[in-house]
Write an enzyme that holds these catalytic residues in place. Sequence first.
Site, PDB file in Angstrom:
ATOM      1  N   TYR A 197       0.841  -1.206   0.000  1.00 23.12           N
ATOM      2  CA  TYR A 197       0.000   0.000   0.000  1.00 23.12           C
ATOM      3  C   TYR A 197       0.878   1.259   0.000  1.00 23.12           C
ATOM      4  O   TYR A 197       0.634   2.193  -0.773  1.00 23.12           O
ATOM      5  CB  TYR A 197      -0.939  -0.023   1.214  1.00 23.12           C
ATOM      6  CG  TYR A 197      -1.761   1.239   1.367  1.00 23.12           C
ATOM      7  CD1 TYR A 197      -2.854   1.477   0.539  1.00 23.12           C
ATOM      8  CD2 TYR A 197      -1.437   2.201   2.323  1.00 23.12           C
ATOM      9  CE1 TYR A 197      -3.599   2.639   0.663  1.00 23.12           C
ATOM     10  CE2 TYR A 197      -2.176   3.359   2.462  1.00 23.12           C
ATOM     11  CZ  TYR A 197      -3.259   3.570   1.626  1.00 23.12           C
ATOM     12  OH  TYR A 197      -3.991   4.734   1.755  1.00 23.12           O
ATOM     13  N   VAL A 198       1.891   1.268   0.849  1.00 20.28           N
ATOM     14  CA  VAL A 198       2.794   2.430   0.907  1.00 20.28           C
ATOM     15  C   VAL A 198       3.482   2.622  -0.441  1.00 20.28           C
ATOM     16  O   VAL A 198       3.614   3.751  -0.937  1.00 20.28           O
ATOM     17  CB  VAL A 198       3.845   2.252   2.028  1.00 20.28           C
ATOM     18  CG1 VAL A 198       4.792   3.456   2.070  1.00 20.28           C
ATOM     19  CG2 VAL A 198       3.170   2.074   3.385  1.00 20.28           C
TER      20      VAL A 198
END
Lengths: 217, 217
Positions: free
Chosen positions: A131-132
Amino acid sequence: MKILVVGANGKIGKHLVSLIQKNDNLEAKAMIRNKEQASFFEDLGAEISIVDLEQDIDAIANAAEGVDAIVFTAGSGGHTGKDKTIMVDLDGAVKTIEAAKVADVKRFIMISSFDTSREAIQEAASSFAPYVAAKHYADEWLKNSDLDYTIIHPGLLTNDKGTGQVELGSDVERGEVPREDIASVIAASLENDTTIGKEFQVVSGKNPIKEALDSLN
Amino acid sequence: MKILVVGANGKIGKHLVSLIQKNDNLEAKAMIRNKEQASFFEDLGAEISIVDLEQDIDAIANAAEGVDAIVFTAGSGGHTGKDKTIMVDLDGAVKTIEAAKVADVKRFIMISSFDTSREAIQEAASSFAPYVAAKHYADEWLKNSDLDYTIIHPGLLTNDKGTGQVELGSDVERGEVPREDIASVIAASLENDTTIGKEFQVVSGKNPIKEALDSLN
């Protein structure tokens, strides 16, 4: 000033469309995935555009036609698979940036994650790192565009009532922040050109939002 | 000319290191994830560097120190989750590109997918689209770098014996191609500067590899 809100049906999106519709200088166009999500926005008197972020750039550009700014606040959400992390958080964001260019919309506000730096990808837990990384590449794409961007990096989002007071900057201590306050920061940024070309983190704090944004200079 | 092969333990990687070690002008440094993968490369007399692509840029840059070119042929593989698609196919590739800059290695050959265009992402089946998107963004990152890149887009990879003959270009008909021939195309590209700044698809065909590469001009 007309604002296309991409991801309008999310929690920040709903707060934001409400705020925009209450502001005499702004009007919202809510981009939502399907008709079942429409009534909330119809009740607010907002324009609606039904487009799925997995459609192509032209579909998003059609929704963006004639607006003055785009806010990207869509997110795949924690409950979806990592395939949606690529297809929504990264590819959906990039397609929206490209759609802004096609529709000749210069102003673009991205709702990012608290820390999307290269270091944050490396340090994230393995379940969170994808996600990051997706948010990192979306932010990079925007920064390398020639759009008048603002990237907002919120702290840990809560459903608490907004206070209208934040701490805001390039290196603030990680903390919570109500979604309602993030919506207020977005709305205020739309009316504040000092936020153009800037990115900043936001957590709850003691500074009124407008003053905090003015102090970015 | 010393070549860092990233993803050396993959099927293309093994063919490539073998070819390089047989070529008097080239020598291989095999980047592999763990010691258990080392014996194949030791038997070929290749240098070995043990680095996991999920490590940081500096770890990869250390492996790249002193080489003249990097070949990225790592892939998450079809059996891993979509989290690895982001972390290896996209982020691993981007970190390797950044590591090339840190280690001052200008030549970079990327093994991509047959079609990584925007249209290909949109048209891909939903289970395959995240992979195409990851490869798309890795290719874009490389094209926007100032490295002397070549991007090779192979057709459907097979384990058939290589024929040394291919069809190669910017818009060839989708077809099969042996991994061994892709390794030969990579090795030949390393010795052929006409491939710098170019990307091309490769399938089985009737043209000897060196002539096919020369005709890229």
